[in-house]
Motif scaffolding. Structure first.
Motif, PDB file in Angstrom:
ATOM      1  N   GLY A 157      -3.558   3.574  -0.367  1.00  0.00           N
ATOM      2  CA  GLY A 157      -3.781   2.162  -0.113  1.00  0.00           C
ATOM      3  C   GLY A 157      -3.272   1.325  -1.270  1.00  0.00           C
ATOM      4  N   THR A 158      -4.095   0.386  -1.716  1.00  0.00           N
ATOM      5  CA  THR A 158      -3.719  -0.413  -2.887  1.00  0.00           C
ATOM      6  C   THR A 158      -4.597  -0.069  -4.084  1.00  0.00           C
ATOM      7  OG1 THR A 158      -5.148  -2.203  -2.131  1.00  0.00           O
ATOM      8  CG2 THR A 158      -2.820  -2.339  -1.533  1.00  0.00           C
ATOM      9  N   THR A 159      -5.231   1.095  -4.065  1.00  0.00           N
ATOM     10  CA  THR A 159      -6.065   1.498  -5.201  1.00  0.00           C
ATOM     11  C   THR A 159      -5.238   1.735  -6.451  1.00  0.00           C
ATOM     12  OG1 THR A 159      -5.948   3.834  -4.581  1.00  0.00           O
ATOM     13  CG2 THR A 159      -7.796   2.564  -3.703  1.00  0.00           C
ATOM     14  N   TRP A 160      -3.929   1.880  -6.301  1.00  0.00           N
ATOM     15  CA  TRP A 160      -3.061   2.132  -7.451  1.00  0.00           C
ATOM     16  C   TRP A 160      -2.927   0.910  -8.346  1.00  0.00           C
ATOM     17  CZ3 TRP A 160       1.161  -1.011  -7.814  1.00  0.00           C
ATOM     18  CH2 TRP A 160       1.582  -1.663  -6.655  1.00  0.00           C
ATOM     19  N   VAL A 161      -3.254  -0.277  -7.848  1.00  0.00           N
ATOM     20  CA  VAL A 161      -3.080  -1.500  -8.638  1.00  0.00           C
ATOM     21  C   VAL A 161      -4.006  -1.472  -9.849  1.00  0.00           C
ATOM     22  CG1 VAL A 161      -3.263  -4.010  -8.633  1.00  0.00           C
ATOM     23  CG2 VAL A 161      -2.347  -2.822  -6.641  1.00  0.00           C
ATOM     24  N   ASP A 162      -5.296  -1.256  -9.612  1.00  0.00           N
ATOM     25  CA  ASP A 162      -6.276  -1.264 -10.707  1.00  0.00           C
ATOM     26  C   ASP A 162      -6.872   0.117 -10.973  1.00  0.00           C
ATOM     27  OD1 ASP A 162      -6.056  -4.033 -11.116  1.00  0.00           O
ATOM     28  OD2 ASP A 162      -7.390  -4.401  -9.419  1.00  0.00           O
ATOM     29  N   PRO A 181       0.825  -1.216   0.000  1.00  0.00           N
ATOM     30  CA  PRO A 181       0.000   0.000   0.000  1.00  0.00           C
ATOM     31  C   PRO A 181       0.861   1.268   0.000  1.00  0.00           C
ATOM     32  CG  PRO A 181      -0.159  -1.134   2.110  1.00  0.00           C
ATOM     33  CD  PRO A 181       0.701  -1.974   1.233  1.00  0.00           C
ATOM     34  N   ILE A 182       0.333   2.284  -0.627  1.00  0.00           N
ATOM     35  CA  ILE A 182       0.967   3.599  -0.659  1.00  0.00           C
ATOM     36  C   ILE A 182       0.182   4.488   0.290  1.00  0.00           C
ATOM     37  CG2 ILE A 182       1.487   5.616  -2.096  1.00  0.00           C
ATOM     38  CD1 ILE A 182       1.670   3.750  -4.488  1.00  0.00           C
ATOM     39  N   ALA A 219       5.119   3.964  -9.558  1.00  0.00           N
ATOM     40  CA  ALA A 219       5.937   3.272 -10.556  1.00  0.00           C
ATOM     41  C   ALA A 219       6.900   2.293  -9.890  1.00  0.00           C
ATOM     42  CB  ALA A 219       6.714   4.280 -11.405  1.00  0.00           C
ATOM     43  N   LEU A 220       7.511   2.708  -8.802  1.00  0.00           N
ATOM     44  CA  LEU A 220       8.434   1.842  -8.077  1.00  0.00           C
ATOM     45  C   LEU A 220       7.701   0.619  -7.525  1.00  0.00           C
ATOM     46  CD1 LEU A 220      11.173   1.305  -6.668  1.00  0.00           C
ATOM     47  CD2 LEU A 220      10.325   2.694  -4.777  1.00  0.00           C
ATOM     48  N   ARG A 221       6.585   0.833  -6.879  1.00  0.00           N
ATOM     49  CA  ARG A 221       5.846  -0.288  -6.293  1.00  0.00           C
ATOM     50  C   ARG A 221       5.224  -1.179  -7.359  1.00  0.00           C
ATOM     51  NH1 ARG A 221       5.585   3.697  -2.532  1.00  0.00           N
ATOM     52  NH2 ARG A 221       6.153   3.072  -0.419  1.00  0.00           N
ATOM     53  N   SER A 278      11.164   7.046  -7.219  1.00  0.00           N
ATOM     54  CA  SER A 278      11.583   6.121  -8.263  1.00  0.00           C
ATOM     55  C   SER A 278      12.585   5.067  -7.811  1.00  0.00           C
ATOM     56  CB  SER A 278      12.165   6.900  -9.443  1.00  0.00           C
ATOM     57  OG  SER A 278      13.250   7.674  -9.012  1.00  0.00           O
ATOM     58  N   ARG A 279      13.163   5.216  -6.631  1.00  0.00           N
ATOM     59  CA  ARG A 279      14.061   4.166  -6.147  1.00  0.00           C
ATOM     60  C   ARG A 279      14.054   4.131  -4.635  1.00  0.00           C
ATOM     61  NH1 ARG A 279      19.909   6.830  -7.093  1.00  0.00           N
ATOM     62  NH2 ARG A 279      18.698   8.141  -8.459  1.00  0.00           N
TER      63      ARG A 279
END
Length: 177
Positions: free
Chosen positions: A33-38, A28-29, A144-146, A105-106
């Protein structure tokens, strides 16, 4: 039941977290959260909200620094000290911007010198807020990193799973000819 199954779902967990599928889970960010996945669960709204919030906080911080500078002018401390304070905040903000942008990014190594820069990052908080604001236009900061880490972990998991062909105990011993 395991602790993982008993744990209640938080409001930030969506998509792959709600499904109880085997394999790697996305990290999660913060604030997303994990909404970035989809890109579901109000992802675009969260990005817009975070961009607006960080811009407002940066403007508020600039006004606070302006009042501090006016306090120096009222105190009649001299032009050298006033100019030094402005240069200090400008350099601190530039360093904070760069370090924050780089962190999207890293991953930082555990033994990095970030601990020694915490004070400088605190002074240059406006740079960090501006970096966060600008990054919200293209993606969730750190997405992008995750995403790269998650896709690599998923590919590794799929590769490991495809190598398995069933229960090895059920196999018959090969006959010798």
């Amino acid at each position: 039941m395991s602790e993982e199954q008993q744990r209640p779902q938080s409001e930030h967990e969506t998509g792959a977290d709600k499904e109880h599928t085997p394999g790697p889970r996305p990290e999660p960010i913060r604030y997303f959260g994990t909404t970035w996945v989809d890109h579901d669960g109000g992802y675009a709204l969260r990005r817009a909200g975070m961009a607006a919030l960080t811009l407002c906080l940066a403007v508020l911080g600039a006004y606070l620094l302006r009042f501090a500078y006016e306090g120096l002018e009222i105190g009649n401390v001299g032009t050298f000290l006033s100019a030094s304070v402005v240069v200090l905040f400008a350099i601190s903000s530039a360093i904070a911007f760069w370090k924050t942008w780089e962190s999207f990014s890293r991953r930082r190594p555990p033994s990095s010198d970030e601990a020694s820069l915490k004070g400088l990052m605190m002074i240059g908080f406006i740079g960090s807020l501006i970096a966060y604001f600008l990054r919200c236009f293209s993606e969730a900061p750190g997405e992008a990193l995750r995403r790269a880490e998650y896709e690599k972990a998923s590919a590794d998991y799929a590769r490991r799973r495809s190598a398995r062909t069933g229960n090895p105990a059920a196999r018959r011993a090969k006959r010798k000819k």
